[in-house]
Design a protein around this motif. Sequence first.
Motif, PDB file in Angstrom:
ATOM      1  N   SER A  18       0.823  -1.213   0.000  1.00  0.00           N
ATOM      2  CA  SER A  18       0.000   0.000   0.000  1.00  0.00           C
ATOM      3  C   SER A  18       0.855   1.261   0.000  1.00  0.00           C
ATOM      4  O   SER A  18       0.649   2.178  -0.808  1.00  0.00           O
ATOM      5  CB  SER A  18      -0.938   0.007   1.217  1.00  0.00           C
ATOM      6  N   PHE A  19       1.835   1.319   0.882  1.00  0.00           N
ATOM      7  CA  PHE A  19       2.653   2.529   0.991  1.00  0.00           C
ATOM      8  C   PHE A  19       3.695   2.621  -0.124  1.00  0.00           C
ATOM      9  O   PHE A  19       4.104   3.726  -0.485  1.00  0.00           O
ATOM     10  CB  PHE A  19       3.291   2.618   2.370  1.00  0.00           C
ATOM     11  N   ALA A  20       4.110   1.476  -0.659  1.00  0.00           N
ATOM     12  CA  ALA A  20       4.988   1.519  -1.829  1.00  0.00           C
ATOM     13  C   ALA A  20       4.237   2.151  -2.996  1.00  0.00           C
ATOM     14  O   ALA A  20       4.804   2.949  -3.761  1.00  0.00           O
ATOM     15  CB  ALA A  20       5.451   0.114  -2.196  1.00  0.00           C
ATOM     16  N   TYR A  21       2.946   1.814  -3.127  1.00  0.00           N
ATOM     17  CA  TYR A  21       2.122   2.399  -4.194  1.00  0.00           C
ATOM     18  C   TYR A  21       1.877   3.890  -3.945  1.00  0.00           C
ATOM     19  O   TYR A  21       2.040   4.712  -4.858  1.00  0.00           O
ATOM     20  CB  TYR A  21       0.789   1.666  -4.271  1.00  0.00           C
ATOM     21  N   ILE A  22       1.508   4.244  -2.706  1.00  0.00           N
ATOM     22  CA  ILE A  22       1.184   5.639  -2.387  1.00  0.00           C
ATOM     23  C   ILE A  22       2.417   6.535  -2.544  1.00  0.00           C
ATOM     24  O   ILE A  22       2.360   7.587  -3.199  1.00  0.00           O
ATOM     25  CB  ILE A  22       0.630   5.746  -0.950  1.00  0.00           C
ATOM     26  N   VAL A  23       3.535   6.116  -1.953  1.00  0.00           N
ATOM     27  CA  VAL A  23       4.753   6.917  -2.030  1.00  0.00           C
ATOM     28  C   VAL A  23       5.275   6.956  -3.460  1.00  0.00           C
ATOM     29  O   VAL A  23       5.694   8.002  -3.967  1.00  0.00           O
ATOM     30  CB  VAL A  23       5.827   6.359  -1.074  1.00  0.00           C
ATOM     31  N   GLY A  24       5.240   5.810  -4.127  1.00  0.00           N
ATOM     32  CA  GLY A  24       5.732   5.761  -5.502  1.00  0.00           C
ATOM     33  C   GLY A  24       4.916   6.616  -6.450  1.00  0.00           C
ATOM     34  O   GLY A  24       5.470   7.287  -7.332  1.00  0.00           O
ATOM     35  N   LYS A  25       3.600   6.614  -6.257  1.00  0.00           N
ATOM     36  CA  LYS A  25       2.726   7.391  -7.137  1.00  0.00           C
ATOM     37  C   LYS A  25       2.927   8.888  -6.947  1.00  0.00           C
ATOM     38  O   LYS A  25       2.872   9.666  -7.908  1.00  0.00           O
ATOM     39  CB  LYS A  25       1.263   7.029  -6.876  1.00  0.00           C
ATOM     40  N   ASN A  26       3.171   9.309  -5.720  1.00  0.00           N
ATOM     41  CA  ASN A  26       3.271  10.740  -5.427  1.00  0.00           C
ATOM     42  C   ASN A  26       4.696  11.286  -5.475  1.00  0.00           C
ATOM     43  O   ASN A  26       4.888  12.469  -5.772  1.00  0.00           O
ATOM     44  CB  ASN A  26       2.665  11.025  -4.049  1.00  0.00           C
ATOM     45  N   PHE A  27       5.675  10.428  -5.169  1.00  0.00           N
ATOM     46  CA  PHE A  27       7.051  10.929  -5.078  1.00  0.00           C
ATOM     47  C   PHE A  27       8.037  10.137  -5.928  1.00  0.00           C
ATOM     48  O   PHE A  27       9.218  10.477  -5.968  1.00  0.00           O
ATOM     49  CB  PHE A  27       7.520  10.906  -3.616  1.00  0.00           C
ATOM     50  N   GLY A  28       7.562   9.077  -6.578  1.00  0.00           N
ATOM     51  CA  GLY A  28       8.457   8.223  -7.336  1.00  0.00           C
ATOM     52  C   GLY A  28       9.061   8.898  -8.548  1.00  0.00           C
ATOM     53  O   GLY A  28       8.338   9.440  -9.385  1.00  0.00           O
TER      54      GLY A  28
END
Length: 265
Positions: free
Chosen positions: A150-160
């Motif tokens: 979940s957080f890999a997706y959230i962080v990746g989508k916003n800051f990746g």
Amino acid sequence: MNNFSTRIISAIVYAIVFISAIVYSQDTYIGLITFFGAVCLWEFSKIIKIQNAILPVVSMVGLIVLNYLKILDSDKIIYLLLFCLVHSVYLIIDLYKKNYYERNHLLKSFTTISYLVLPFLFLAFLPFLNGDYQPKIIICVILIIWTNDSFAYIVGKNFGRTKLFERISPKKTIEGFIGGFLFSVFAGFLIGRYSEILTIQNWLIIAIITSVLGTYGDLVESKFKRQANVKDSGTIMPGHGGLLDRLDSLFFLAPFVYLYIHYLM
């Protein structure tokens, strides 16, 4: 019903069935894992185009039954575990090779047994500690996986910004991996802080194993699919693809967590 709603409903049903089987009894848990393993074997056999999947299926069911009946002792299990771990490490190393290679029928059967059959065996018996069934162990491991994803997706989508493994999984980023890793470790800390099973240190190590090896497990399956030129392993879960897509992280990391809990901890 749009695709997002379908994905949410499908994920909720999957989570309810999975958690209910874990909590109800050791028999329902092992039964569900055996069923999940059989479906994943069927999906994987289509991906690698294996002509006859009877041997892997019989091997998986047979090993689980033998272990459940206490016929396989720890001395025999450790050899299977070491063999499984060596092959898993090989698959991780193989990720860094750019060339794909064709497998003959014998090699396909070998890969299926070592990649799926043995990991599902250790997944089935992961929550057994000193002979006692401890459902909270597998539930907490699953929660750490969900936290990581979940957080890999959230962080990746916003800051990746930096691709993690673009050749195999174009959407994964290093920033997303770091985000998932940090929140997984935090989840492990909370579990250790408020759970009477295992210590905080134990859960921190399990969280690290889960985050790192879970990510590799997803990448390994992605490489198999990319070689076969398919997007999803199946269609059993509307909006999510196949069971292999949902369980690739869990069964891949299971032997490593099993090693830590049953032999190193």
